[in-house]
Design a protein around this motif. Structure first.
Motif, mmCIF file in Angstrom:
data_model
loop_
_atom_site.group_PDB
_atom_site.id
_atom_site.type_symbol
_atom_site.label_atom_id
_atom_site.label_comp_id
_atom_site.label_asym_id
_atom_site.label_seq_id
_atom_site.Cartn_x
_atom_site.Cartn_y
_atom_site.Cartn_z
ATOM 1 N N VAL A 57 21.936 1.189 9.210
ATOM 2 C CA VAL A 57 21.710 -0.246 9.113
ATOM 3 C C VAL A 57 21.952 -0.662 7.670
ATOM 4 O O VAL A 57 21.458 -0.014 6.741
ATOM 5 C CB VAL A 57 20.272 -0.617 9.515
ATOM 6 C CG1 VAL A 57 20.030 -2.102 9.313
ATOM 7 C CG2 VAL A 57 19.996 -0.228 10.973
ATOM 8 N N VAL A 58 22.743 -1.715 7.483
ATOM 9 C CA VAL A 58 22.898 -2.315 6.161
ATOM 10 C C VAL A 58 21.967 -3.507 6.119
ATOM 11 O O VAL A 58 22.123 -4.462 6.872
ATOM 12 C CB VAL A 58 24.345 -2.755 5.891
ATOM 13 C CG1 VAL A 58 24.457 -3.343 4.485
ATOM 14 C CG2 VAL A 58 25.305 -1.588 6.058
ATOM 15 N N THR A 59 20.955 -3.459 5.267
ATOM 16 C CA THR A 59 19.936 -4.507 5.239
ATOM 17 C C THR A 59 20.474 -5.785 4.607
ATOM 18 O O THR A 59 21.551 -5.799 4.000
ATOM 19 C CB THR A 59 18.702 -4.052 4.435
ATOM 20 O OG1 THR A 59 19.059 -3.990 3.043
ATOM 21 C CG2 THR A 59 18.218 -2.684 4.916
ATOM 22 N N HIS A 60 19.703 -6.873 4.745
ATOM 23 C CA HIS A 60 20.079 -8.143 4.128
ATOM 24 C C HIS A 60 20.069 -8.033 2.610
ATOM 25 O O HIS A 60 20.720 -8.830 1.925
ATOM 26 C CB HIS A 60 19.116 -9.242 4.570
ATOM 27 C CG HIS A 60 19.156 -9.504 6.046
ATOM 28 N ND1 HIS A 60 20.304 -9.868 6.708
ATOM 29 C CD2 HIS A 60 18.180 -9.434 7.007
ATOM 30 C CE1 HIS A 60 20.053 -10.033 7.986
ATOM 31 N NE2 HIS A 60 18.782 -9.765 8.200
ATOM 32 N N ASP A 61 19.344 -7.054 2.071
ATOM 33 C CA ASP A 61 19.305 -6.838 0.626
ATOM 34 C C ASP A 61 20.474 -5.988 0.146
ATOM 35 O O ASP A 61 20.621 -5.756 -1.051
ATOM 36 C CB ASP A 61 17.995 -6.158 0.224
ATOM 37 C CG ASP A 61 16.792 -7.033 0.526
ATOM 38 O OD1 ASP A 61 16.918 -8.260 0.374
ATOM 39 O OD2 ASP A 61 15.746 -6.499 0.914
ATOM 40 N N MET B 49 18.106 8.676 16.142
ATOM 41 C CA MET B 49 17.444 7.911 17.191
ATOM 42 C C MET B 49 16.111 8.528 17.598
ATOM 43 O O MET B 49 15.204 7.813 18.041
ATOM 44 C CB MET B 49 18.362 7.798 18.418
ATOM 45 C CG MET B 49 19.610 6.961 18.174
ATOM 46 S SD MET B 49 19.252 5.257 17.662
ATOM 47 C CE MET B 49 18.536 4.584 19.162
ATOM 48 N N ASP B 50 15.976 9.851 17.441
ATOM 49 C CA ASP B 50 14.708 10.495 17.815
ATOM 50 C C ASP B 50 13.704 10.539 16.666
ATOM 51 O O ASP B 50 12.604 11.082 16.802
ATOM 52 C CB ASP B 50 14.955 11.905 18.348
ATOM 53 C CG ASP B 50 15.542 12.840 17.293
ATOM 54 O OD1 ASP B 50 15.732 12.410 16.132
ATOM 55 O OD2 ASP B 50 15.806 14.011 17.627
ATOM 56 N N ASP C 18 12.192 5.570 12.099
ATOM 57 C CA ASP C 18 12.164 4.585 13.185
ATOM 58 C C ASP C 18 13.360 3.660 13.037
ATOM 59 O O ASP C 18 13.225 2.485 12.707
ATOM 60 C CB ASP C 18 10.848 3.797 13.146
ATOM 61 C CG ASP C 18 10.671 2.888 14.360
ATOM 62 O OD1 ASP C 18 11.534 2.922 15.259
ATOM 63 O OD2 ASP C 18 9.678 2.139 14.394
ATOM 64 N N ILE C 19 14.543 4.197 13.276
ATOM 65 C CA ILE C 19 15.770 3.432 13.068
ATOM 66 C C ILE C 19 15.896 2.289 14.069
ATOM 67 O O ILE C 19 16.527 1.271 13.792
ATOM 68 C CB ILE C 19 17.013 4.358 13.135
ATOM 69 C CG1 ILE C 19 18.247 3.649 12.547
ATOM 70 C CG2 ILE C 19 17.260 4.829 14.553
ATOM 71 C CD1 ILE C 19 18.139 3.348 11.080
ATOM 72 N N VAL C 20 15.268 2.433 15.241
ATOM 73 C CA VAL C 20 15.317 1.361 16.236
ATOM 74 C C VAL C 20 14.653 0.100 15.693
ATOM 75 O O VAL C 20 15.189 -1.009 15.797
ATOM 76 C CB VAL C 20 14.643 1.799 17.552
ATOM 77 C CG1 VAL C 20 14.564 0.623 18.524
ATOM 78 C CG2 VAL C 20 15.414 2.943 18.193
ATOM 79 N N GLN D 129 8.913 -5.730 20.555
ATOM 80 C CA GLN D 129 7.864 -4.810 20.997
ATOM 81 C C GLN D 129 8.096 -4.365 22.433
ATOM 82 O O GLN D 129 7.886 -3.194 22.776
ATOM 83 C CB GLN D 129 6.498 -5.477 20.865
ATOM 84 C CG GLN D 129 6.014 -5.607 19.428
ATOM 85 C CD GLN D 129 4.581 -6.085 19.352
ATOM 86 O OE1 GLN D 129 4.213 -7.064 19.992
ATOM 87 N NE2 GLN D 129 3.754 -5.379 18.592
ATOM 88 N N ALA D 130 8.542 -5.279 23.281
ATOM 89 C CA ALA D 130 8.824 -4.929 24.673
ATOM 90 C C ALA D 130 9.957 -3.916 24.774
ATOM 91 O O ALA D 130 10.029 -3.149 25.738
ATOM 92 C CB ALA D 130 9.172 -6.189 25.464
ATOM 93 N N CYS D 131 10.825 -3.910 23.754
ATOM 94 C CA CYS D 131 11.952 -2.970 23.719
ATOM 95 C C CYS D 131 11.605 -1.691 22.957
ATOM 96 O O CYS D 131 12.485 -0.874 22.682
ATOM 97 C CB CYS D 131 13.173 -3.641 23.096
ATOM 98 S SG CYS D 131 13.846 -5.001 24.077
ATOM 99 N N GLY D 132 10.331 -1.520 22.605
ATOM 100 C CA GLY D 132 9.887 -0.302 21.937
ATOM 101 C C GLY D 132 10.068 -0.289 20.442
ATOM 102 O O GLY D 132 9.978 0.771 19.809
#
Length: 219
Positions: A2-6, A14-15, A40-42, A87-90
């Protein structure tokens, strides 16, 4: 990855494990930018997608600042709905537009004091401002988000806000999570992005009125 907004990298498996290949990737990417290892990349991905919280509403309204009360309310309601969907998507993203998700519900019916409103405006306005480290020797005198807003219409290219917002709307339907503010605003955001209608703050006022009943007892 992930490239953050910063502008720095967040990488992870993923695990949630920290693997040798992740360490190797960290070494490679750190040559260009700061790298953060995530278990927690998700959630990190959902935090990046949270641009869907503020940008679409702002783009559809044509407003360049956060002083408008209806814009503040729409963003707060979008942030609250977005967090419930994540949250519903974990996932458990931490913040949107520089403000922790735990704080957004207090604004869903508007700021209660001038001091609270001033703080909200300042925090929202500063989130896209480049840091001194990012600027280096470049003498920028304009917020890059404002610059993008001026350039893109001239190039006749739509902003990406309607894509990110559309994903949230579709995912919410799939998960059975209510997102009334997104549902109401999305057609306007889409039509503004494709130049079918002009940007106008009245869409925000209509969205607030349409979702007031849902948020009556919150905030």
């Amino acid at each position: 990855t992930v490239v953050t907004h910063d502008g720095f990298f967040v990488i992870g498996e993923m695990d949630g494990s920290i693997t040798p290949r992740l360490k190797e990737l960290e070494q490679i990417l750190s040559c260009a930018k700061r790298v953060e290892l995530s278990t927690d990349i998700v959630s990190a991905r959902w935090e990046k997608l949270c641009m869907a919280v503020g940008m679409p509403a702002r783009n559809s309204s044509g407003l360049e600042t956060y002083e408008d009360r209806n814009l503040q309310i729409c963003i707060a309601r979008c942030a609250t709905e977005y967090y419930h969907l994540a949250q519903a998507c974990g996932a458990n993203p931490r913040q949107a537009i520089g403000i922790p998700f735990s704080e957004w519900p207090r604004y869903v019916n508007g700021c209660k004091t001038p001091e609270e409103e001033k703080s909200l405006i300042e925090r929202c306005s500063s989130v896209f401002a480049p840091s001194k480290e990012e600027l280096g020797d470049m003498a920028w005198t304009i917020n890059p988000m404002e610059l993008a807003g001026k350039l893109v219409p001239e190039r006749r290219l739509p902003m990406e806000g309607h894509h990110t917002m559309g994903y949230v709307v579709d995912k919410a339907k799939e998960m059975g999570v209510p997102v009334p503010t997104y549902d109401f605003l999305y057609p306007y955001v889409y039509d503004v992005a494709h130049r079918k209608i002009p940007a106008d703050p009245k869409y925000l006022a209509l969205a607030v009125e349409a979702t007031n009943e849902f948020y009556r007892d919150m905030g």
